[in-house]
Design a protein around this motif. Structure first.
Motif, short mmCIF file in Angstrom:
data_model
loop_
_atom_site.label_atom_id
_atom_site.label_comp_id
_atom_site.label_asym_id
_atom_site.label_seq_id
_atom_site.Cartn_x
_atom_site.Cartn_y
_atom_site.Cartn_z
N TRP A 55 22.65 11.75 -49.02
CA TRP A 55 21.71 10.25 -49.13
C TRP A 55 22.59 9.36 -49.81
CZ3 TRP A 55 16.09 11.57 -50.27
CH2 TRP A 55 15.56 12.39 -49.30
N CYS A 56 23.20 9.62 -50.73
CA CYS A 56 23.91 8.68 -51.48
C CYS A 56 25.28 8.23 -50.95
CB CYS A 56 24.36 9.00 -52.99
SG CYS A 56 22.98 9.36 -54.27
N CYS A 57 25.91 9.01 -50.52
CA CYS A 57 27.25 8.63 -49.65
C CYS A 57 26.84 7.86 -48.44
CB CYS A 57 28.00 9.94 -49.31
SG CYS A 57 28.49 10.76 -50.72
N ILE A 58 25.92 8.12 -47.80
CA ILE A 58 25.43 7.19 -46.58
C ILE A 58 25.05 5.77 -47.01
CG2 ILE A 58 23.45 7.16 -44.86
CD1 ILE A 58 25.64 8.75 -43.81
N GLU A 59 24.16 5.81 -48.04
CA GLU A 59 23.42 4.52 -48.52
C GLU A 59 24.46 3.63 -49.14
OE1 GLU A 59 21.50 4.56 -46.83
OE2 GLU A 59 19.53 5.44 -47.28
N ILE A 60 25.47 4.05 -49.89
CA ILE A 60 26.64 3.37 -50.29
C ILE A 60 27.62 2.75 -49.36
CG2 ILE A 60 26.36 4.26 -52.64
CD1 ILE A 60 28.94 5.69 -52.18
N ILE A 61 27.22 3.13 -48.03
CA ILE A 61 27.90 2.54 -47.26
C ILE A 61 27.17 1.68 -46.36
CG2 ILE A 61 29.22 3.03 -45.01
CD1 ILE A 61 30.36 5.76 -46.16
N ARG A 62 25.86 2.26 -45.85
CA ARG A 62 24.98 1.57 -45.15
C ARG A 62 24.51 0.11 -45.90
NH1 ARG A 62 19.17 1.82 -43.42
NH2 ARG A 62 18.77 3.21 -45.27
N TYR A 63 24.11 0.01 -46.78
CA TYR A 63 23.63 -1.07 -47.46
C TYR A 63 24.39 -2.09 -47.74
CZ TYR A 63 18.90 1.04 -48.03
OH TYR A 63 17.56 1.50 -47.71
N PRO A 64 25.85 -1.78 -48.46
CA PRO A 64 26.85 -2.79 -48.17
C PRO A 64 27.22 -3.46 -47.01
CG PRO A 64 27.40 -1.14 -49.76
CD PRO A 64 26.08 -0.52 -48.97
N VAL A 89 25.27 22.42 -60.57
CA VAL A 89 24.71 21.41 -59.11
C VAL A 89 23.18 21.33 -59.44
CG1 VAL A 89 26.75 21.77 -57.68
CG2 VAL A 89 24.59 23.40 -57.92
N ASN A 90 22.82 22.20 -60.61
CA ASN A 90 21.46 22.19 -60.87
C ASN A 90 20.81 20.96 -61.31
OD1 ASN A 90 21.78 24.86 -59.84
ND2 ASN A 90 22.05 25.68 -61.92
N GLY A 91 21.19 19.86 -61.91
CA GLY A 91 20.82 18.96 -62.50
C GLY A 91 20.71 17.53 -61.58
N ALA A 92 20.77 17.61 -60.26
CA ALA A 92 20.80 16.62 -59.40
C ALA A 92 19.43 15.88 -59.70
CB ALA A 92 20.93 16.87 -58.24
N ALA A 115 22.75 6.12 -58.63
CA ALA A 115 22.41 7.69 -58.51
C ALA A 115 23.15 8.42 -58.27
CB ALA A 115 21.26 7.60 -57.33
N LEU A 116 24.40 8.07 -57.39
CA LEU A 116 25.49 8.93 -57.29
C LEU A 116 26.34 8.93 -58.41
CD1 LEU A 116 27.14 10.64 -55.25
CD2 LEU A 116 28.43 8.45 -54.64
N PHE A 117 26.37 7.93 -59.37
CA PHE A 117 27.13 8.02 -60.45
C PHE A 117 26.82 8.97 -61.48
CE2 PHE A 117 27.56 6.30 -65.09
CZ PHE A 117 29.11 6.48 -64.97
N ARG A 118 25.23 8.84 -61.63
CA ARG A 118 24.44 9.79 -62.68
C ARG A 118 24.55 11.26 -62.22
NH1 ARG A 118 18.46 6.90 -63.70
NH2 ARG A 118 19.06 5.34 -64.59
N ILE A 119 24.57 11.60 -60.89
CA ILE A 119 24.62 12.75 -60.23
C ILE A 119 26.13 13.38 -60.62
CG2 ILE A 119 24.79 14.44 -58.30
CD1 ILE A 119 22.59 12.70 -57.22
N SER A 120 27.12 12.40 -60.41
CA SER A 120 28.54 12.72 -60.82
C SER A 120 28.83 13.03 -62.08
CB SER A 120 29.49 11.65 -60.33
OG SER A 120 29.32 11.50 -58.69
N ILE A 121 28.12 12.25 -62.91
CA ILE A 121 28.31 12.64 -64.48
C ILE A 121 27.74 13.99 -64.89
CG2 ILE A 121 27.68 11.63 -66.50
CD1 ILE A 121 29.94 10.21 -65.42
#
Length: 219
Positions: free
Chosen positions: A108-117, A37-40, A23-29
């Motif tokens: 959300w993405c930044c929190i979850e790519i830390i929390r879940y790993p 920032v309109n396409g998140a 999800a974070l990769f898609r938003i970043s691309i």
């Protein structure tokens, strides 16, 4: 049984970590390619809706005692996020391209790519100390950003909710409308969030500084 549950939790948390990373990769691309920032939501909204829906399993984990967190705080977090992304952002097209959606999704993405790993590796008993530190420190900055984004979107959605009389069928037998419900949620949100925020600080102290807590108890 403990070994099986650890294998299951490792698999579940790994899948969630991978999903949020995508999800974070898609938003970043999308951001890098469009400089906007309109396409998140267009780039990762449906995936985030799926991940957040599946996350209800975590409430069940707590209720069954598979994890020690209990179910109250997981339920509060899941309910707040699910309402935000499924009932508001997914349904109200007028807010999907607002900058606050981008801000909230990235938080959300930044929190979850830390929390879940962190959860996944903890199931193996082999979590690096830097990841433990990030798990119990990153939220200090990221959580307030996410909450501000959620509240801003809910506030901006109010005129549309009133105009369309959203979810009128579901609220027909209740003495208040969905519009009134969202206003009440906005009023309660900071207090509920603060309770969870303080709880996370308590967790942080016990996980990062367990010796100081033991010393206080001895005194």
């Amino acid at each position: 049984m403990t070994r099986l549950s650890n294998i299951y939790l490792f698999f579940y948390n790994s899948v969630q970590a991978f999903g949020w990373a995508i999800a974070l990769f898609r938003i970043s691309i999308d951001f890098l390619s469009t400089k906007s920032v309109n396409g998140a939501y267009a780039s990762a909204g449906q995936l985030i809706c799926l991940l957040q829906t599946v996350a209800f399993i975590e409430v069940i984990h707590g209720a069954l005692g598979i994890v020690p967190s209990g179910f109250i705080f997981p339920l509060m977090q899941w309910g707040g996020r699910a309402h935000f992304v499924l009932a508001i952002v997914r349904r109200i097209y007028e807010v999907q391209e607002l900058p606050a959606v981008f801000i909230t999704f990235v938080a959300w993405c930044c929190i979850e790519i830390i929390r879940y790993p962190f959860y996944a590796l903890s199931c193996l008993g082999n979590c690096p100390s830097f990841l433990t530190y990030l798990r119990y420190t990153a939220f200090v900055v990221i959580y307030p950003i996410g909450i501000v984004g959620e509240m801003w979107i809910m506030y901006q959605s109010l005129p549309v909710i009133m105009e369309k009389n959203l979810y009128a069928d579901y609220f027909a037998a209740i003495p208040f409308s969905y519009y009134t419900f969202v206003k009440a949620v906005l009023i309660c949100y900071p207090f509920l969030w603060l309770q969870m925020y303080l709880y996370l600080f308590k967790q942080r102290r016990s996980k990062l500084y367990p010796r100081s807590d033991k010393e206080k108890k001895r005194k």
